[in-house]
Scaffold this motif. Sequence first.
Motif, PDB file in Angstrom:
ATOM      1  N   HIS A 288       2.482 -21.325 -27.479  1.00 48.66           N
ATOM      2  CA  HIS A 288       1.621 -22.061 -26.561  1.00 48.66           C
ATOM      3  C   HIS A 288       0.661 -21.168 -25.775  1.00 48.66           C
ATOM      4  CE1 HIS A 288       4.179 -25.492 -27.407  1.00 48.66           C
ATOM      5  NE2 HIS A 288       5.241 -24.769 -27.073  1.00 48.66           N
ATOM      6  N   GLY A 289       1.132 -20.014 -25.351  1.00 52.91           N
ATOM      7  CA  GLY A 289       0.337 -19.148 -24.499  1.00 52.91           C
ATOM      8  C   GLY A 289      -0.728 -18.390 -25.252  1.00 52.91           C
ATOM      9  N   ASP A 290      -1.578 -17.678 -24.504  1.00 51.09           N
ATOM     10  CA  ASP A 290      -2.543 -16.773 -25.123  1.00 51.09           C
ATOM     11  C   ASP A 290      -1.936 -15.370 -25.142  1.00 51.09           C
ATOM     12  OD1 ASP A 290      -2.905 -15.667 -22.568  1.00 51.09           O
ATOM     13  OD2 ASP A 290      -4.884 -16.543 -22.272  1.00 51.09           O
ATOM     14  N   LEU A 291      -2.757 -14.367 -25.425  1.00 51.48           N
ATOM     15  CA  LEU A 291      -2.203 -13.021 -25.586  1.00 51.48           C
ATOM     16  C   LEU A 291      -1.695 -12.394 -24.291  1.00 51.48           C
ATOM     17  CD1 LEU A 291      -4.648 -11.651 -28.280  1.00 51.48           C
ATOM     18  CD2 LEU A 291      -2.161 -11.899 -28.534  1.00 51.48           C
ATOM     19  N   THR A 292      -2.065 -12.941 -23.136  1.00 47.67           N
ATOM     20  CA  THR A 292      -1.489 -12.414 -21.898  1.00 47.67           C
ATOM     21  C   THR A 292       0.009 -12.685 -21.828  1.00 47.67           C
ATOM     22  OG1 THR A 292      -2.059 -14.435 -20.666  1.00 47.67           O
ATOM     23  CG2 THR A 292      -3.648 -12.609 -20.598  1.00 47.67           C
ATOM     24  N   ALA A 293       0.519 -13.586 -22.669  1.00 47.24           N
ATOM     25  CA  ALA A 293       1.962 -13.825 -22.710  1.00 47.24           C
ATOM     26  C   ALA A 293       2.721 -12.539 -23.005  1.00 47.24           C
ATOM     27  CB  ALA A 293       2.296 -14.885 -23.762  1.00 47.24           C
ATOM     28  N   LEU A 294       2.091 -11.622 -23.759  1.00 46.00           N
ATOM     29  CA  LEU A 294       2.749 -10.357 -24.093  1.00 46.00           C
ATOM     30  C   LEU A 294       2.797  -9.411 -22.899  1.00 46.00           C
ATOM     31  CD1 LEU A 294       2.133 -11.610 -26.910  1.00 46.00           C
ATOM     32  CD2 LEU A 294       1.942  -9.273 -27.756  1.00 46.00           C
ATOM     33  N   LEU A 295       1.891  -9.598 -21.957  1.00 43.10           N
ATOM     34  CA  LEU A 295       1.967  -8.840 -20.705  1.00 43.10           C
ATOM     35  C   LEU A 295       3.047  -9.413 -19.795  1.00 43.10           C
ATOM     36  CD1 LEU A 295      -1.807  -8.217 -19.864  1.00 43.10           C
ATOM     37  CD2 LEU A 295      -0.111  -6.507 -20.553  1.00 43.10           C
ATOM     38  N   TYR A 296       3.051 -10.730 -19.672  1.00 47.11           N
ATOM     39  CA  TYR A 296       4.103 -11.353 -18.863  1.00 47.11           C
ATOM     40  C   TYR A 296       5.482 -11.014 -19.416  1.00 47.11           C
ATOM     41  CZ  TYR A 296       0.394 -14.170 -16.704  1.00 47.11           C
ATOM     42  OH  TYR A 296      -0.733 -14.585 -16.022  1.00 47.11           O
ATOM     43  N   ALA A 297       5.603 -10.956 -20.741  1.00 49.80           N
ATOM     44  CA  ALA A 297       6.895 -10.628 -21.351  1.00 49.80           C
ATOM     45  C   ALA A 297       7.351  -9.224 -20.987  1.00 49.80           C
ATOM     46  CB  ALA A 297       6.813 -10.765 -22.870  1.00 49.80           C
ATOM     47  N   GLN A 298       6.418  -8.367 -20.625  1.00 50.07           N
ATOM     48  CA  GLN A 298       6.758  -7.006 -20.205  1.00 50.07           C
ATOM     49  C   GLN A 298       6.955  -6.900 -18.695  1.00 50.07           C
ATOM     50  OE1 GLN A 298       4.533  -3.747 -22.451  1.00 50.07           O
ATOM     51  NE2 GLN A 298       3.309  -5.548 -23.015  1.00 50.07           N
ATOM     52  N   GLY A 299       6.876  -8.035 -17.999  1.00 52.52           N
ATOM     53  CA  GLY A 299       7.101  -8.054 -16.558  1.00 52.52           C
ATOM     54  C   GLY A 299       5.873  -7.798 -15.718  1.00 52.52           C
ATOM     55  N   TYR A 300       4.684  -7.776 -16.340  1.00 51.58           N
ATOM     56  CA  TYR A 300       3.455  -7.601 -15.567  1.00 51.58           C
ATOM     57  C   TYR A 300       3.103  -8.897 -14.845  1.00 51.58           C
ATOM     58  CZ  TYR A 300       2.411  -3.233 -18.044  1.00 51.58           C
ATOM     59  OH  TYR A 300       2.464  -1.955 -18.557  1.00 51.58           O
ATOM     60  N   ALA A 301       2.738  -8.790 -13.583  1.00 56.04           N
ATOM     61  CA  ALA A 301       2.238  -9.936 -12.829  1.00 56.04           C
ATOM     62  C   ALA A 301       0.728 -10.059 -13.052  1.00 56.04           C
ATOM     63  CB  ALA A 301       2.533  -9.770 -11.344  1.00 56.04           C
ATOM     64  N   ARG A 302       0.202 -11.255 -12.822  1.00 54.73           N
ATOM     65  CA  ARG A 302      -1.212 -11.512 -13.086  1.00 54.73           C
ATOM     66  C   ARG A 302      -2.125 -10.538 -12.357  1.00 54.73           C
ATOM     67  NH1 ARG A 302      -5.435 -11.294 -14.251  1.00 54.73           N
ATOM     68  NH2 ARG A 302      -7.018 -12.838 -14.831  1.00 54.73           N
ATOM     69  N   GLU A 303      -1.777 -10.167 -11.154  1.00 55.89           N
ATOM     70  CA  GLU A 303      -2.647  -9.273 -10.375  1.00 55.89           C
ATOM     71  C   GLU A 303      -2.675  -7.839 -10.923  1.00 55.89           C
ATOM     72  OE1 GLU A 303       1.176  -9.909  -7.882  1.00 55.89           O
ATOM     73  OE2 GLU A 303      -0.198 -11.124  -9.118  1.00 55.89           O
TER      74      GLU A 303
END
Length: 308
Positions: A288-303
């Motif tokens: 469902h998500g875009d490629l930022t899902a791979l950043l969130y999966a690594q624990g990165y916050a949006r900011e």
Amino acid sequence: MASSQDLSASPNLLAATLVCAPSAPALTPALARAATAAVAAARARWLAEGVALDLLIPAGPAPAEAEMRLRGALDGAPVDVIVQNAAGRRKKLFVADMDSTMIGQECVDELAAEVGLKDHVAAITERAMRGEIPFEDALRERVALLRGLPGETAGAVIAKAIRPTPGGRALVMTMRRHGARAVLASGGFTAFTSVIAAKLGFDADYANRLELDEDGRFAGTVAEPIFGAGGKLETLERLRAELGLARDETLAVGDGANDLPMLKAAGLGVAFHGKPRVAAEAGARVDHGDLTALLYAQGYAREEFLED
């Protein structure tokens, strides 16, 4: 519910990332509460309100069981679930497929459109990506149909038809900012990967080379040996060895059958809107998500995201 503590440093615990498409936030507070209760999460942290939530799960359920519980709690909502060890989530090597992953198109299909054969070639591409026919044979067959096209057609197709997948540049630039190496490994063509890699910020790119005749037109052949599943896997393993990394420090993403060996060899192998077999066999999946899902999966916050 929120906490500023970085979950990636937590030993012997699981971290579950719930993430949806940023363009259509679907992760409501009610869903967040249901998910937290389903795994008795010790801590929950919003990485992006309404879009991405991290749950720290105490010892108990295995990753597969935790994922099953979470998917049940989400009750069919368009939210992806990635469960992994909490420690060591931020990867130091990223290897990515290009077609239908870092970009939304299949380059060979778009080239075939220039000779009126897009539908025919796209059908072959689909079968190859599903693993129904050998990738190498399918590539040779498709490339043969491009014979006679001017070599500069690739540049024209990039300008006209190729669009990066949302979140791709943020993914690459954020990981590189934090010290990771990022490479593009494609079963497509260097005429495309060289441009896309530069646009998205990759350190290097690897792909197949379309051969030209003496008039600068496509000869209908691709340089051998073909860079396919084996080449992608070899690239991941070679770079990991060169950088002195453990398997768990690597991340790979792709959508097709020729990506599976690479995905299975990575610490975190993600099927991105993958073909059924790939989604079923990869260690993690983003539907469902875009490629930022791979950043969130690594624990990165949006900011923490970096795009430029």
